[in-house]
Design a protein around this motif. Structure first.
Motif, PDB file in Angstrom:
ATOM      1  N   HIS A 190      -4.688  22.223  -2.624  1.00  0.00           N
ATOM      2  CA  HIS A 190      -5.431  22.526  -3.838  1.00  0.00           C
ATOM      3  C   HIS A 190      -6.362  23.700  -3.579  1.00  0.00           C
ATOM      4  O   HIS A 190      -6.568  24.096  -2.440  1.00  0.00           O
ATOM      5  CB  HIS A 190      -6.195  21.299  -4.342  1.00  0.00           C
ATOM      6  N   TRP A 243      -8.078  22.417 -11.541  1.00  0.00           N
ATOM      7  CA  TRP A 243      -8.862  21.939 -10.396  1.00  0.00           C
ATOM      8  C   TRP A 243     -10.296  21.769 -10.880  1.00  0.00           C
ATOM      9  O   TRP A 243     -11.150  22.603 -10.620  1.00  0.00           O
ATOM     10  CB  TRP A 243      -8.734  22.911  -9.230  1.00  0.00           C
ATOM     11  N   SER A 278      -2.499  24.289 -13.392  1.00  0.00           N
ATOM     12  CA  SER A 278      -3.140  23.260 -12.561  1.00  0.00           C
ATOM     13  C   SER A 278      -4.636  23.374 -12.803  1.00  0.00           C
ATOM     14  O   SER A 278      -5.211  24.443 -12.652  1.00  0.00           O
ATOM     15  CB  SER A 278      -2.828  23.482 -11.077  1.00  0.00           C
ATOM     16  N   HIS A 319      -7.363  16.034  -8.834  1.00  0.00           N
ATOM     17  CA  HIS A 319      -7.430  17.487  -9.015  1.00  0.00           C
ATOM     18  C   HIS A 319      -8.847  17.965  -8.712  1.00  0.00           C
ATOM     19  O   HIS A 319      -9.596  18.344  -9.612  1.00  0.00           O
ATOM     20  CB  HIS A 319      -7.034  17.863 -10.448  1.00  0.00           C
TER      21      HIS A 319
END
Length: 181
Positions: free
Chosen positions: A30, A157, A155, A170
């Motif tokens: 990540h 985060w 995505s 996340h």
């Protein structure tokens, strides 16, 4: 005979470790901030490290939101080949006092965009260096980040850490701030 059993046990243990790491591997992929800590009141060069988790698409955009509760008077980016950066500012309700001057506007968001054919390809990562300071007198800065892929997937985060809890699915990148020495 005993040696044979020990060898088998060692092989099974090693296999279990490989399988466990193979399953756990993606959880570590990540967006992070490096280094993970910096001194309050100082200036720091940090890099947002962006791994590509897709097998088929490239990362083509990265949006880094600077925390509203921890404004920083000075933010500058380092050029990254094949990428442009847009800097979005925001007004402060309470000005910052920096080197004897009042700062009423700070960077709120950095958007890095890949040129055609650039981007972070599958299996690669890229770092986006940023200099910032003076850093606030807080325990941490949480940066909420959106990572956009060439296939349109995003995505997010953005999950904040929970004290004493497990890492969120996340996680947002976190810069720990330590007392100045």
């Amino acid at each position: 005979m005993i040696r044979n059993r020990l060898a088998k046990a060692a092989a099974l243990s090693a296999g279990a470790v490989v399988v466990a790491l193979g399953i756990a591997g993606p959880a570590f992929a990540h967006v992070t901030v490096n280094p993970k800590d910096a001194a309050q009141g100082g200036y720091a060069r940090v890099a947002f490290r962006v791994p590509n988790e897709s097998d088929t698409a490239s990362t083509v955009k990265l949006e880094v939101n600077l925390p509203e509760d921890a404004p920083v008077a000075s933010v500058s980016t380092m050029p990254v080949a094949g990428w442009t950066v847009a800097v979005e500012k925001r007004k402060l309700t309470t000005p910052l006092e920096v080197h004897g001057s009042q700062v009423t506007e700070v960077v709120g968001k950095l958007t890095f965009t890949a040129a055609a054919g650039a981007g972070v390809k599958p299996g690669e990562f890229q770092e986006f260096p940023v200099s910032m300071g003076p850093l606030p007198e807080k325990d941490q800065m949480i940066f909420k980040v959106l990572q956009t892929y060439s296939d349109g997937e995003i995505s997010r985060w953005i999950d904040e850490p929970v004290e004493g809890g497990e890492e969120p699915e996340h996680p947002a990148p976190v810069l720990k701030l330590t007392k100045a020495t």
